[in-house]
Design a protein around this motif. Structure first.
Motif, PDB file in Angstrom:
ATOM      1  N   LYS A   1       1.053  -1.293  -0.058  1.00  0.00           N
ATOM      2  CA  LYS A   1      -0.035  -0.069   0.058  1.00  0.00           C
ATOM      3  C   LYS A   1       0.933   1.240  -0.119  1.00  0.00           C
ATOM      4  CE  LYS A   1      -1.658  -1.476   3.738  1.00  0.00           C
ATOM      5  NZ  LYS A   1      -2.559  -1.863   5.206  1.00  0.00           N
ATOM      6  N   LEU A   2       0.269   2.513  -0.531  1.00  0.00           N
ATOM      7  CA  LEU A   2       1.216   3.724  -0.435  1.00  0.00           C
ATOM      8  C   LEU A   2       1.472   3.815   1.045  1.00  0.00           C
ATOM      9  CD1 LEU A   2      -0.781   5.923  -2.832  1.00  0.00           C
ATOM     10  CD2 LEU A   2       1.411   4.904  -3.182  1.00  0.00           C
ATOM     11  N   GLU A   3       0.975   3.604   1.934  1.00  0.00           N
ATOM     12  CA  GLU A   3       1.177   3.982   3.590  1.00  0.00           C
ATOM     13  C   GLU A   3       2.433   3.143   3.776  1.00  0.00           C
ATOM     14  OE1 GLU A   3      -2.064   2.746   2.650  1.00  0.00           O
ATOM     15  OE2 GLU A   3      -2.732   4.592   2.580  1.00  0.00           O
ATOM     16  N   ASP A   4       2.845   1.920   3.102  1.00  0.00           N
ATOM     17  CA  ASP A   4       4.178   1.178   3.154  1.00  0.00           C
ATOM     18  C   ASP A   4       5.365   1.784   2.890  1.00  0.00           C
ATOM     19  OD1 ASP A   4       2.858  -1.042   4.344  1.00  0.00           O
ATOM     20  OD2 ASP A   4       2.164  -1.454   2.355  1.00  0.00           O
TER      21      ASP A   4
ATOM     22  N   ILE B   1       9.221   0.510   3.304  1.00  0.00           N
ATOM     23  CA  ILE B   1       9.780   0.218   2.160  1.00  0.00           C
ATOM     24  C   ILE B   1      11.239   0.948   1.917  1.00  0.00           C
ATOM     25  CG2 ILE B   1       9.856  -0.335  -0.414  1.00  0.00           C
ATOM     26  CD1 ILE B   1       6.612  -0.926   0.013  1.00  0.00           C
ATOM     27  N   TYR B   2      11.253   2.154   2.205  1.00  0.00           N
ATOM     28  CA  TYR B   2      12.381   3.042   1.774  1.00  0.00           C
ATOM     29  C   TYR B   2      13.323   2.530   2.634  1.00  0.00           C
ATOM     30  CZ  TYR B   2      15.468   7.117   2.409  1.00  0.00           C
ATOM     31  OH  TYR B   2      16.580   7.707   2.518  1.00  0.00           O
ATOM     32  N   GLY B   3      13.263   2.270   4.307  1.00  0.00           N
ATOM     33  CA  GLY B   3      14.079   1.985   5.137  1.00  0.00           C
ATOM     34  C   GLY B   3      14.623   0.423   4.731  1.00  0.00           C
TER      35      GLY B   3
ATOM     36  N   PRO C   1      13.163   8.616  -1.361  1.00  0.00           N
ATOM     37  CA  PRO C   1      11.890   8.752  -0.962  1.00  0.00           C
ATOM     38  C   PRO C   1      10.917   8.758  -2.507  1.00  0.00           C
ATOM     39  CG  PRO C   1      12.689   9.848   0.635  1.00  0.00           C
ATOM     40  CD  PRO C   1      13.659   9.744  -0.326  1.00  0.00           C
ATOM     41  N   THR C   2      11.605   9.703  -3.518  1.00  0.00           N
ATOM     42  CA  THR C   2      10.922   9.825  -4.707  1.00  0.00           C
ATOM     43  C   THR C   2      11.125   8.452  -5.427  1.00  0.00           C
ATOM     44  OG1 THR C   2      11.717  11.994  -4.722  1.00  0.00           O
ATOM     45  CG2 THR C   2      11.018  10.960  -7.008  1.00  0.00           C
TER      46      THR C   2
ATOM     47  N   GLY D   1      10.730  -7.658   3.663  1.00  0.00           N
ATOM     48  CA  GLY D   1      10.957  -7.817   2.172  1.00  0.00           C
ATOM     49  C   GLY D   1       9.894  -7.248   1.469  1.00  0.00           C
ATOM     50  N   GLU D   2      10.112  -6.991   0.193  1.00  0.00           N
ATOM     51  CA  GLU D   2       9.258  -6.405  -0.723  1.00  0.00           C
ATOM     52  C   GLU D   2       9.561  -6.848  -2.331  1.00  0.00           C
ATOM     53  OE1 GLU D   2       8.021  -3.449  -4.005  1.00  0.00           O
ATOM     54  OE2 GLU D   2       9.722  -4.089  -3.507  1.00  0.00           O
TER      55      GLU D   2
END
Length: 171
Positions: free
Chosen positions: A6-9, A13-15, A36-37, A64-65
């Protein structure tokens, strides 16, 4: 747990990507290229026209992603490309990558009948990853010689791999 991103992740995900990229050879992008971009751009694109999944541990941390998206051209509308996976360095070799990939392929197979192909690339020195991708049904389809400036300071080949939907499994 594996679920759709989700966008809230985005911050988590950046970290995750920052930690993975800090390890030489952990990702194709170096630490300074993880912004972040970058995260928001691929996350929006994959949510809208592709697939992104996150692995979340028992404490609620994103560990993970995996993501891939369509390139935007109609002739390639059946392809998810530029697949990227990141598993936190501390969580590697604990099955998270396999769980992410298996769920990714399951979602494509069961929920995205228009997708017949998934593409990724791996640096030739990452033989462990290549074997892993092969174990999931990806096959080596090509080699782009000297395409990657490797962590050793030498140029190495970029191995192109693809997964094709099994005949009769949808669409």
């Amino acid at each position: 747990m594996i679920r759709r991103s989700k966008l809230e992740d985005a911050d988590a995900i950046y970290g995750l990507y920052a930690e993975t990229a800090a390890v030489p050879g952990g990702l194709a992008r170096c630490r300074e290229e993880i912004t972040p971009t970058y995260i928001h751009t691929f996350l929006r694109r994959c949510i809208a026209d592709g697939l992104s999944l996150v692995a979340v541990d028992d404490d609620g941390r994103v560990v993970g992603e995996v993501h891939a998206s369509r390139c935007g051209l109609r002739v390639f509308g059946h392809v998810l490309t530029d697949l990227t996976i990141s598993v936190h360095p501390v969580c590697q070799s604990h099955g998270w990558g396999r769980q992410l990939f298996e769920q990714f392929i399951r979602v494509v197979t069961e929920e995205m009948p228009e997708i017949n192909r998934i593409e990724l690339s791996a640096r030739e020195s990452n033989t462990r990853a290549i074997r892993f991708y092969e174990s999931l049904g990806f096959v080596v389809e090509g080699r782009m010689r000297g395409r990657i400036y490797g962590v050793s300071g030498l140029y190495e080949d970029d191995i192109q791999m693809g997964w094709l939907r099994a005949p009769g499994s949808g669409s």
